[in-house]
Design an enzyme around this catalytic site. Structure first.
Site: not given
Ligand code: GLN
Length: 541
Positions: A382, A508, A510
């Site tokens: 992310c 994600h 994970e």
């Molecule tokens: N802050 C980033 C976004 O909102 C990444 C979010 C994250 O890593 N879960 O896109």
């Protein structure tokens, strides 16, 4: 429809006794006996969900397929049971009150005074029973918080009422602490007695007591607890500290927690399940053939709970590779061009974690640069992927001051930018791109090698995206979008063709790794990091 049985898990004396792990372990044991089980977590705070909570407050926010931002215990449930949970598996006081107040505004209470009992308790009971509609044999409801807290009272009252309504189809398990006093060399049962007394004052007699302890309970202690807390001796269960949480189901099997539950509910008790595969994995976790070091770069490194699912995914993938990853937490705020080499030198693989906001961003970008330039296996998740994109833009494409508009709104090169549909959103809660989305993987990629298929579905939690206006520039220079969302054309995976293993994922992974089915991306990342470790060793040897 079959009759559902309800198991309530409450906690006393202190928080953090591991109710979630005990609930998941019991569920695992019942599941391996062939029963269908689900678990629900009730959180007594007023937030609607933990999505708006700072990780310092509440650890990681776990995201389900249906896009619910939930408590990290749901992650344990999924990892232990290999099932998907949903919004219905996490209830908060905020949600309960919101529902009741909305109904009141619609006039649904027909002029009655709306009160905690019966209206709030009825809504709690409705939410608990909601899961039973899905044809489970058992619904385990873990009540967050500690008995005696003001916030827990309506939930304990709902349990009291349900015990009567369910006529024998419910069991209450109460988890407490038996501390050891080294001065007197004794295990103390009084906190447990007081905690059970408090439950009794609220009209609930626990059926089973699980006692968390650092030392083996003597028969004396067990007898005393049984006698003073009105439970049978076989319902006093020891929960001693273990080196891995995945050993807890085995421990609970030895203590016959599942049998105690089945007996209370008048089930026939068949032979104990063997849990062969599970035992094999626990053994691999406890006795790895080899260890390797994974640098986890984030800004909450003093709080490993903030990266719970990542830690567990690395562990699962390690066991799959007969290896144990030692996670070296690296504080992104401490990484500078001067410190980076020293901080990263013993890392066989580098993972840049998800996150929000500006703090620590420069260190994360520096960590990516180090991984890219030194060909160290890199996994960016992310925000971690977004950092890889920013780093590449600045240092390879020479786009000075390229950034994400989350950190630098007027950057001349917004390589990571807000999605169009996010631009007019004001509310913070539940408004990100959340939950499972499709992704098509190109065949000639590391991702395809890992997943061994072209179509995948992964969970998301973010507002910002790779800016497709820059895609050609990136791909011409060697950073390729190897995973694309088929409906929106948004980039889901970025890979660097010049390195041995360098993968950034906007989703994600994970959230989907389980003990029995470790996640392909993590397996592949650990595999690459092991190769890198061997390479270094051969070079040095
Ligand atoms: N802050 C980033 C976004 O909102 C990444 C979010 C994250 O890593 N879960 O896109």
């Amino acid at each position: 429809m079959k009759e559902v049985n309800f198991i309530f898990v409450t906690g006393g004396v202190t928080s953090s006794l591991g109710k979630g792990i005990i609930s998941a372990s019991l569920a695992k044991l019942l599941q391996s006996r062939g029963y269908s089980v689900t678990i629900q977590k009730i959180d007594p705070y007023i937030n609607i969900d933990p999505g708006t909570l700072n990780p310092y407050e509440h650890g990681e926010c776990f995201v389900t397929d249906d896009g619910a931002e939930t408590d990290l215990d749901l992650g344990h449930y999924e990892r232990f049971l290999n099932i998907s949970t949903s919004q219905a598996n996490n209830v908060t006081t905020g949600r309960i009150y919101q529902t009741v107040i909305n109904k009141e505004r619609k006039g649904e209470y027909l002029g009655k005074t709306v009160q905690i009992v019966p209206h709030i308790t009825d809504e709690i009971k409705r939410r608990i029973k909601l899961l039973s509609k899905q044809n489970f044999d058992f619904v385990i409801t873990e009540i967050g918080g500690t008995v005696g807290d003001i916030e827990s009272l309506p939930y304990i009252e709902a349990v009291r009422q349900l015990k009567w309504e369910l006529e024998g189809r419910s069991v209450v398990i109460h988890l407490t602490l038996v501390p050891y006093l080294s001065a007197s060399k004794e295990l103390k049962t009084k906190p447990t007695q007081h905690s059970v007394k408090m439950l009794l004052e609220n009209g609930v007699q626990p059926d089973i007591l699980v006692l968390r302890t650092e030392r083996t309970l003597t028969d004396d202690v067990r007898n005393k607890v049984a006698k003073f807390c009105n439970v049978s001796l076989s319902s006093v269960i020891e929960s001693i500290d273990v080196s891995t949480i995945y050993e807890v189901p085995l421990l609970m099997q030895n203590e016959k927690l599942d049998e105690a539950v089945l007996r209370k509910l008048n089930f026939k008790i068949e032979e104990q399940p063997k849990l062969t595969k599970w035992k094999e994995i626990v053994d691999k976790i406890k006795n790895p053939k080899i260890t390797l070091t994974i640098g986890l770069v984030g800004k909450y490194v003093e709080l490993p709970d903030a990266y719970k699912s990542i830690n567990e995914s690395l562990l699962h993938a390690g066991a799959e590779n007969d290896a144990k990853p030692i996670i070296k937490y690296i504080h992104s705020e401490q990484i500078t061009p001067e410190t980076v080499a020293e901080m990263m030198k013993d890392c066989d693989g580098i993972l840049v974690a998800p996150g929000f906001g500006h703090r620590g961003i420069d260190g994360k970008i520096e960590a990516v640069k180090y991984a890219r330039e030194n060909n160290i296996p890199f996994l960016g998740i992310c925000l971690g992927m977004q950092c890889a994109v920013i780093e590449f833009a600045r240092n390879v494409l020479n786009l000075n001051n390229a950034h994400s508009t989350e950190m630098y709104r007027n950057t001349p090169f917004p390589v990571i930018d807000l999605m169009e549909e996010q631009k007019n959103i004001i509310d913070m809660g539940g408004t990100m791109r959340l939950g499972a989305y499709d992704c098509n993987i190109s065949k000639d990629s590391k991702a395809f090698k890992a997943y061994k298929k072209e179509k995948i579905k992964e969970r998301h939690r973010h507002r910002y995206e790779f800016n497709n206006n820059f895609k050609t520039k990136f791909e011409e220079a060697g950073m390729i979008a190897t995973g694309i969302n088929p409906e929106s054309d948004l980039v889901e995976i970025m890979e660097l063709t010049t390195n041995d293993w360098f993968v950034g994922v906007q989703f994600h992974p994970e959230y989907k790794s389980t003990v029995l089915v470790p996640h392909p991306i993590f397996i592949s990342f650990i595999e690459a990091s092991l190769k890198n470790k061997n390479k270094i060793n051969t070079k040095n040897g």
